[in-house]
Enzyme design. Sequence first.
Site, mmCIF file in Angstrom:
data_model
loop_
_atom_site.group_PDB
_atom_site.id
_atom_site.type_symbol
_atom_site.label_atom_id
_atom_site.label_comp_id
_atom_site.label_asym_id
_atom_site.label_seq_id
_atom_site.Cartn_x
_atom_site.Cartn_y
_atom_site.Cartn_z
ATOM 1 N N GLU A 67 0.876 -1.106 0.042
ATOM 2 C CA GLU A 67 -0.007 0.005 -0.057
ATOM 3 C C GLU A 67 0.948 1.222 0.018
ATOM 4 O O GLU A 67 0.337 2.357 -0.394
ATOM 5 C CB GLU A 67 -0.993 0.244 1.248
ATOM 6 C CG GLU A 67 -1.722 -1.500 1.007
ATOM 7 C CD GLU A 67 -3.009 -1.323 2.100
ATOM 8 O OE1 GLU A 67 -3.622 -0.095 2.408
ATOM 9 O OE2 GLU A 67 -3.407 -2.490 2.533
ATOM 10 N N LYS A 100 2.984 3.420 7.328
ATOM 11 C CA LYS A 100 4.133 2.370 6.818
ATOM 12 C C LYS A 100 5.180 2.630 5.910
ATOM 13 O O LYS A 100 6.306 2.393 6.247
ATOM 14 C CB LYS A 100 3.328 1.214 6.150
ATOM 15 C CG LYS A 100 2.599 0.371 7.202
ATOM 16 C CD LYS A 100 3.167 -0.449 8.378
ATOM 17 C CE LYS A 100 3.880 -1.724 7.467
ATOM 18 N NZ LYS A 100 4.216 -2.372 8.612
HETATM 19 P P1 NAD Z 1 -2.412 -7.480 12.744
HETATM 20 O O1 NAD Z 1 -3.306 -6.248 13.328
HETATM 21 O O2 NAD Z 1 -3.255 -8.695 12.902
HETATM 22 O O3 NAD Z 1 -1.505 -7.779 14.009
HETATM 23 C C1 NAD Z 1 -0.477 -6.811 14.457
HETATM 24 C C2 NAD Z 1 0.018 -7.148 15.840
HETATM 25 O O4 NAD Z 1 0.822 -6.195 16.609
HETATM 26 C C3 NAD Z 1 -1.092 -7.491 16.875
HETATM 27 O O5 NAD Z 1 -0.817 -8.860 17.448
HETATM 28 C C4 NAD Z 1 -0.983 -6.439 17.929
HETATM 29 O O6 NAD Z 1 -1.288 -6.782 19.384
HETATM 30 C C5 NAD Z 1 0.588 -5.894 17.799
HETATM 31 N N1 NAD Z 1 0.674 -4.846 18.078
HETATM 32 C C6 NAD Z 1 0.114 -3.522 17.781
HETATM 33 N N2 NAD Z 1 0.528 -2.372 18.283
HETATM 34 C C7 NAD Z 1 1.693 -2.618 18.957
HETATM 35 C C8 NAD Z 1 2.631 -1.969 19.694
HETATM 36 N N3 NAD Z 1 2.508 -0.748 19.886
HETATM 37 N N4 NAD Z 1 3.661 -2.771 20.364
HETATM 38 C C9 NAD Z 1 3.735 -4.194 20.332
HETATM 39 N N5 NAD Z 1 2.818 -4.915 19.449
HETATM 40 C C10 NAD Z 1 1.929 -4.181 18.959
HETATM 41 O O7 NAD Z 1 -1.739 -7.389 11.584
HETATM 42 P P2 NAD Z 1 -1.246 -8.510 10.437
HETATM 43 O O8 NAD Z 1 -2.269 -8.260 9.332
HETATM 44 O O9 NAD Z 1 -0.745 -9.545 10.759
HETATM 45 O O10 NAD Z 1 0.186 -7.464 9.907
HETATM 46 C C11 NAD Z 1 1.370 -7.701 10.402
HETATM 47 C C12 NAD Z 1 2.392 -6.869 9.619
HETATM 48 O O11 NAD Z 1 2.277 -7.209 8.202
HETATM 49 C C13 NAD Z 1 2.003 -5.424 9.774
HETATM 50 O O12 NAD Z 1 3.316 -4.669 9.764
HETATM 51 C C14 NAD Z 1 1.348 -4.865 8.535
HETATM 52 O O13 NAD Z 1 1.598 -3.719 8.145
HETATM 53 C C15 NAD Z 1 2.185 -5.892 7.414
HETATM 54 N N6 NAD Z 1 1.389 -6.384 6.388
HETATM 55 C C16 NAD Z 1 0.023 -6.864 6.462
HETATM 56 C C17 NAD Z 1 -0.780 -7.239 5.229
HETATM 57 C C18 NAD Z 1 -2.167 -7.853 5.472
HETATM 58 O O14 NAD Z 1 -2.672 -8.134 4.344
HETATM 59 N N7 NAD Z 1 -2.574 -8.323 6.670
HETATM 60 C C19 NAD Z 1 -0.127 -7.446 4.010
HETATM 61 C C20 NAD Z 1 1.235 -6.886 3.835
HETATM 62 C C21 NAD Z 1 1.843 -6.360 5.234
HETATM 63 P P1 TYD Z 2 -9.291 -4.687 3.788
HETATM 64 O O1 TYD Z 2 -9.401 -6.217 4.043
HETATM 65 O O2 TYD Z 2 -9.486 -3.665 4.615
HETATM 66 O O3 TYD Z 2 -7.760 -4.778 3.118
HETATM 67 P P2 TYD Z 2 -6.957 -3.109 2.525
HETATM 68 O O4 TYD Z 2 -7.994 -1.945 2.766
HETATM 69 O O5 TYD Z 2 -5.646 -3.197 3.389
HETATM 70 O O6 TYD Z 2 -6.649 -3.389 1.161
HETATM 71 O O7 TYD Z 2 -10.045 -4.470 2.498
HETATM 72 C C1 TYD Z 2 -9.775 -4.910 1.298
HETATM 73 C C2 TYD Z 2 -10.529 -4.511 0.115
HETATM 74 O O8 TYD Z 2 -11.983 -4.703 0.549
HETATM 75 C C3 TYD Z 2 -10.707 -2.683 0.163
HETATM 76 O O9 TYD Z 2 -10.909 -2.626 -1.272
HETATM 77 C C4 TYD Z 2 -11.550 -2.499 0.995
HETATM 78 C C5 TYD Z 2 -12.806 -3.407 0.755
HETATM 79 N N1 TYD Z 2 -13.859 -3.553 1.661
HETATM 80 C C6 TYD Z 2 -14.874 -3.658 1.618
HETATM 81 O O10 TYD Z 2 -15.636 -3.396 0.509
HETATM 82 N N2 TYD Z 2 -15.951 -3.689 2.724
HETATM 83 C C7 TYD Z 2 -15.396 -4.018 3.833
HETATM 84 O O11 TYD Z 2 -16.107 -4.225 4.909
HETATM 85 C C8 TYD Z 2 -14.035 -4.150 4.118
HETATM 86 C C9 TYD Z 2 -13.388 -4.342 5.524
HETATM 87 C C10 TYD Z 2 -13.427 -3.924 3.085
#
Ligand code: NAD
Ligand code: TYD
Length: 354
Positions: free
Chosen positions: A137, A164
Site C-alpha cells: 500500500e 508504513k
Molecule cells: P495484525 O493487526 O493482525 O497484528 C498486529 C499485531 O501487532 C497484533 O498482535 C498487535 O497486538 C501488535 N501490536 C500493535 N501495536 C503494538 C505495539 N505498539 N507494540 C507491540 N505490539 C503491537 O496485523 P497483520 O495483518 O498480521 O500485519 C502484520 C504486519 O504485516 C504489519 O506490519 C502490516 O503492515 C504488514 N502487512 C499486512 C498485510 C495484510 O494483508 N494483513 C499485508 C502486507 C503487510
Molecule cells: P481490507 O481487508 O480492509 O484490506 P486493505 O484495505 O488493506 O486492502 O479491504 C480489502 C478491500 O475490501 C478494500 O478495497 C476495501 C474493501 N472492503 C469492503 O468493500 N468492505 C469491507 O467491509 C471491508 C473491511 C473492506
Amino acid sequence: MNTTTKNILITGGAGFIGSHVVRRFVKNYPQYRIVNLDKLTYAGNLANLQDIEEADNYSFIRGDITDATFIDELFNTQQFDSVIHLAAESHVDRSISSPLEFVLTNVVGTVNLLNAARRYWSDKLDQCRFYHISTDEVYGTLGETGMFTETTAYDPHSPYSASKASSDHFVRAYHDTYGLPIVISNCSNNYGPNQFPEKLIPLAIHNIRNNRPVPVYGTGENVRDWLYVIDHAIAIDTVFHRAENGKTYNIGGHNEWKNIDLIRLLCKIMDKKLERASGTSEKLITFVKDRAGHDLRYAIDASRIKAELDWAPSLQFEEGLERTVSWYLENETWLNNVTSGDYLNYYEQQYLHR
Ligand code: NAD
Ligand code: TYD
C-alpha cells in the site's frame, strides 16, 4: 548468514501474519530462540499460538514498541541478533478514524526498535539482521494496468499506508546512515486462518455465517492481489535467511480480484459449506458508502523474489479460500471470542452505520 543458532525478536507475533511466522520459525528452527513481543491490542490474540506456546525455543513477552525505555532494556537483557518486525496498527479504516495511533506504533515504534538495534549491535553488525515487514500500500494506487515493482515511487494515500511508508523510509535511512543490516519486504493483501474479522474476507465469512449484510464499499470495483498467509510466512522465512542486506523484495500472489467478484465467489463457497440453496448468501451483499481515499487497484510484480530467491506462491486462490472458510467455520469459538464485547461496538459503528 550463519544459521546454526539465532536469538530472534519477532514483534507482533500474536497478530494474524505474525502468528504464522512465529509458528513456522519455532517449528522449523528448533536451534533458534524465538521471543514474541506483542502489546496484545484488539488484534493480538495468544489463542493463535496455543499449539506452540510450550515449545522450548519459544517465549512470549507482553510489551509496547512505543516505549523506548522498555525496548532498550529488552535488547540489553535478551541479546537479540535478529529482529523480524511485524507489530503494527494494520487496518486502513481504523487509520482514518485514529491516525495518531498509527504514527505512534508504526513510525515511533519502528524507530525505537531501530535505535535499540543500532545501540546493541554496533560491535557485531555482520552477525545481525533487522527485517521490516511492510505492505504494497506504500506504492499508492494503480490504474487499470501496470504493477508495483521494487522501484515504484512511494505514494501512500491512507494514514495507514503513510505510516508504513514512513517506517520503510526510516529503516532504509538507518541502513544508509548507520550501516544497520536491514531488509524490507512489501507484500500484497493476505488472507487465511486467524485474520481479525475487520478485514474483508473474515468479515464477510462472519457476516454470511450469521445472515448479516456483507458491506461492499462503493461499487466493489476495487482490485486487490490476494496471497495465502502461509505463503507469506514462507516468503518471510526465505527473505530472512537469503536476502542481501539493504535489499527490498515485493511479495504478491499474482492473484488480482475485484472485491465484488471475490465476495461472490466467497458466497458460493459459503452456500456449499453451509448447505444453503445456491444464491442465498449473495442476497446479503450490501453496497455501502465508499472508503475515503480508497485505492483503486494493487498488483505486485513479484519477479525479483522469484528470480533471486526462488519464491513463488504455492496455493491456488480457490483452494486457499475454501481452506480459509473451513477454518473459520471449524473455529467458531475463536471467532466468537474476538467478535464479542467492545469489538462489537466498534463493528456496529464502522460497518452498519456508514
Ligand atoms: P495484525 O493487526 O493482525 O497484528 C498486529 C499485531 O501487532 C497484533 O498482535 C498487535 O497486538 C501488535 N501490536 C500493535 N501495536 C503494538 C505495539 N505498539 N507494540 C507491540 N505490539 C503491537 O496485523 P497483520 O495483518 O498480521 O500485519 C502484520 C504486519 O504485516 C504489519 O506490519 C502490516 O503492515 C504488514 N502487512 C499486512 C498485510 C495484510 O494483508 N494483513 C499485508 C502486507 C503487510
Ligand atoms: P481490507 O481487508 O480492509 O484490506 P486493505 O484495505 O488493506 O486492502 O479491504 C480489502 C478491500 O475490501 C478494500 O478495497 C476495501 C474493501 N472492503 C469492503 O468493500 N468492505 C469491507 O467491509 C471491508 C473491511 C473492506
